[in-house]
Design an enzyme around this catalytic site. Structure first.
Site, PDB file in Angstrom:
ATOM      1  N   PRO A 123       0.839  -1.308   0.002  1.00 27.00           N
ATOM      2  CA  PRO A 123       0.079   0.000  -0.073  1.00 27.00           C
ATOM      3  C   PRO A 123       0.649   1.284   0.229  1.00 27.00           C
ATOM      4  O   PRO A 123       0.339   2.338  -0.345  1.00 27.00           O
ATOM      5  CB  PRO A 123      -0.790  -0.018   1.276  1.00 27.00           C
ATOM      6  CG  PRO A 123      -0.605  -1.427   1.892  1.00 27.00           C
ATOM      7  CD  PRO A 123       0.480  -2.043   1.262  1.00 27.00           C
ATOM      8  N   GLU A 177       2.720  -7.449   8.445  1.00 28.46           N
ATOM      9  CA  GLU A 177       2.882  -5.883   8.652  1.00 28.46           C
ATOM     10  C   GLU A 177       3.709  -5.370   7.416  1.00 28.46           C
ATOM     11  O   GLU A 177       3.666  -4.057   7.567  1.00 28.46           O
ATOM     12  CB  GLU A 177       3.020  -5.641   9.971  1.00 28.46           C
ATOM     13  CG  GLU A 177       2.330  -5.925  11.115  1.00 28.46           C
ATOM     14  CD  GLU A 177       0.740  -5.763  10.878  1.00 28.46           C
ATOM     15  OE1 GLU A 177       0.440  -4.698  10.806  1.00 28.46           O
ATOM     16  OE2 GLU A 177       0.106  -6.659  10.813  1.00 28.46           O
ATOM     17  N   ARG A 200      -3.598  -7.347 -21.180  1.00 23.37           N
ATOM     18  CA  ARG A 200      -4.610  -6.422 -22.233  1.00 23.37           C
ATOM     19  C   ARG A 200      -3.831  -5.789 -23.248  1.00 23.37           C
ATOM     20  O   ARG A 200      -4.140  -5.328 -24.395  1.00 23.37           O
ATOM     21  CB  ARG A 200      -5.704  -5.724 -21.562  1.00 23.37           C
ATOM     22  CG  ARG A 200      -6.580  -6.407 -20.561  1.00 23.37           C
ATOM     23  CD  ARG A 200      -7.462  -5.320 -19.766  1.00 23.37           C
ATOM     24  NE  ARG A 200      -8.301  -4.401 -20.564  1.00 23.37           N
ATOM     25  CZ  ARG A 200      -9.137  -4.750 -21.461  1.00 23.37           C
ATOM     26  NH1 ARG A 200      -9.867  -5.969 -21.165  1.00 23.37           N
ATOM     27  NH2 ARG A 200      -9.841  -3.748 -22.230  1.00 23.37           N
ATOM     28  N   ASP A 257      -7.763   0.631 -27.496  1.00 21.77           N
ATOM     29  CA  ASP A 257      -7.007   1.869 -28.391  1.00 21.77           C
ATOM     30  C   ASP A 257      -7.856   3.137 -28.300  1.00 21.77           C
ATOM     31  O   ASP A 257      -6.865   3.992 -27.868  1.00 21.77           O
ATOM     32  CB  ASP A 257      -6.787   1.258 -29.815  1.00 21.77           C
ATOM     33  CG  ASP A 257      -5.951   0.338 -30.001  1.00 21.77           C
ATOM     34  OD1 ASP A 257      -6.003  -0.153 -31.207  1.00 21.77           O
ATOM     35  OD2 ASP A 257      -5.099  -0.026 -29.278  1.00 21.77           O
TER      36      ASP A 257
HETATM   37 CL1  6GU Z   1      -0.499  -3.725  -3.482  1.00 25.13          CL
HETATM   38  N1  6GU Z   1      -0.905  -4.659  -1.033  1.00 25.13           N
HETATM   39  C1  6GU Z   1      -1.639  -4.390   0.001  1.00 25.13           C
HETATM   40  N2  6GU Z   1      -1.440  -5.364   1.248  1.00 25.13           N
HETATM   41  N3  6GU Z   1      -2.686  -3.364   0.077  1.00 25.13           N
HETATM   42  C2  6GU Z   1      -3.008  -2.843  -0.844  1.00 25.13           C
HETATM   43  C3  6GU Z   1      -2.264  -2.703  -1.891  1.00 25.13           C
HETATM   44  C4  6GU Z   1      -1.038  -3.820  -2.168  1.00 25.13           C
HETATM   45  N4  6GU Z   1      -2.402  -1.886  -2.943  1.00 25.13           N
HETATM   46  C5  6GU Z   1      -3.730  -1.368  -2.267  1.00 25.13           C
HETATM   47  N5  6GU Z   1      -3.770  -1.734  -0.978  1.00 25.13           N
END
Ligand code: 6GU
Length: 243
Positions: free
Chosen positions: A89, A116, A154, A169
């Site tokens: 995230p 974590e 895609r 496109d």
């Molecule tokens: Cl790539 N991983 C996690 N754990 N949560 C996320 C994410 C990724 N992208 C948005 N939320």
């Protein structure tokens, strides 16, 4: 295009990979997806991949040794070391522009986090391209890795049928506007009618209406967001408003 997915939960992928479009692309040799279990590179009888954080706090941290060992081993499995993507995230947000960038790489190594997070030295040593699929928290990077695969394949020539690839496109080429609304039969349903113009047979008028729809939708639903072409929606609105 080759994808190597590094995860603690490889069993999450086969259902997704068996989906028709991807399955066909794999069968045709256009896409190659390989799964690797990070635990296979962990040491000791317990194959431990995580540990408590130094400094205290809740949760567990993914250990540096098995992750680095797994990435290095997988990179050596082909001549091209690949582009390393770490799914967390904290990464830069995935947009169509980022998808296009990733789609240009012949090999992506997708490193999925859990718990974590990763020991910071994974970042220091491997310098991955860290990517997030949006500002919300998932239980791990696996679903995010599927998002990256789904969006990038895609763009691989031959993966989509002709009809779909031309749609793609037009989306990519026109300032990233949202799509216009679509209707099919019946013409009326519970008092909701198909817009008259779509039944008019006037293809120019229909094209103008659709462009106007795209600009209006984008303005209403993506106002102020930086990765859409704001100028484009404004100029299109002006253009479409003319008779
Ligand atoms: Cl790539 N991983 C996690 N754990 N949560 C996320 C994410 C990724 N992208 C948005 N939320």
């Amino acid at each position: 295009m080759r994808f190597d997915v590094l995860t603690l939960f490889p069993e999450m992928f086969p259902g997704y990979l068996g989906q028709s479009l991807l399955k066909l692309a794999i069968e045709r040799g256009l896409v190659d997806v390989r799964l690797h279990n990070i635990r296979d590179w962990a040491q000791g009888p317990h194959r431990c991949v995580d540990d408590r954080p130094f400094g205290g706090g809740p949760g567990m941290v993914l250990k540096v040794e098995p992750v680095v060992a797994c990435v290095e081993a997988v990179r050596r499995q082909a001549d091209d070391p690949g582009h390393l993507v770490m799914l967390t995230p904290q990464g830069r947000r995935l947009t169509q522009a980022v998808v296009e960038e990733l789609g240009g790489k012949p090999r992506l190594i997708l490193l999925c986090g859990r718990y974590e997070g990763f020991d910071e030295r994974v970042r220091q040593i491997l310098k991955p391209d860290e990517i997030s699929v949006g500002d919300y928290v998932l239980n791990g990077g696996e679903v995010a890795a599927m998002v990256v695969i789904d969006a990038t394949i895609r763009l691989v020539p031959g993966v989509l049928g002709d009809e779909e690839s031309s749609r793609q496109d037009s989306f990519a080429g026109e300032g990233r506007l949202l799509e216009f609304s679509q209707y099919t039969r019946p013409r009326g349903f519970r008092g909701h009618e198909v817009p008259e113009i779509l039944l008019s047979g006037d293809h120019q008028a229909i094209a103008r209406w659709r462009e106007q729809e795209r600009a209006a939708r984008t303005r209403e639903r993506r106002a102020g967001e930086s990765d859409i072409a704001e100028d484009e929606t404004v100029s299109r609105r002006g253009h479409a408003a003319q008779p």
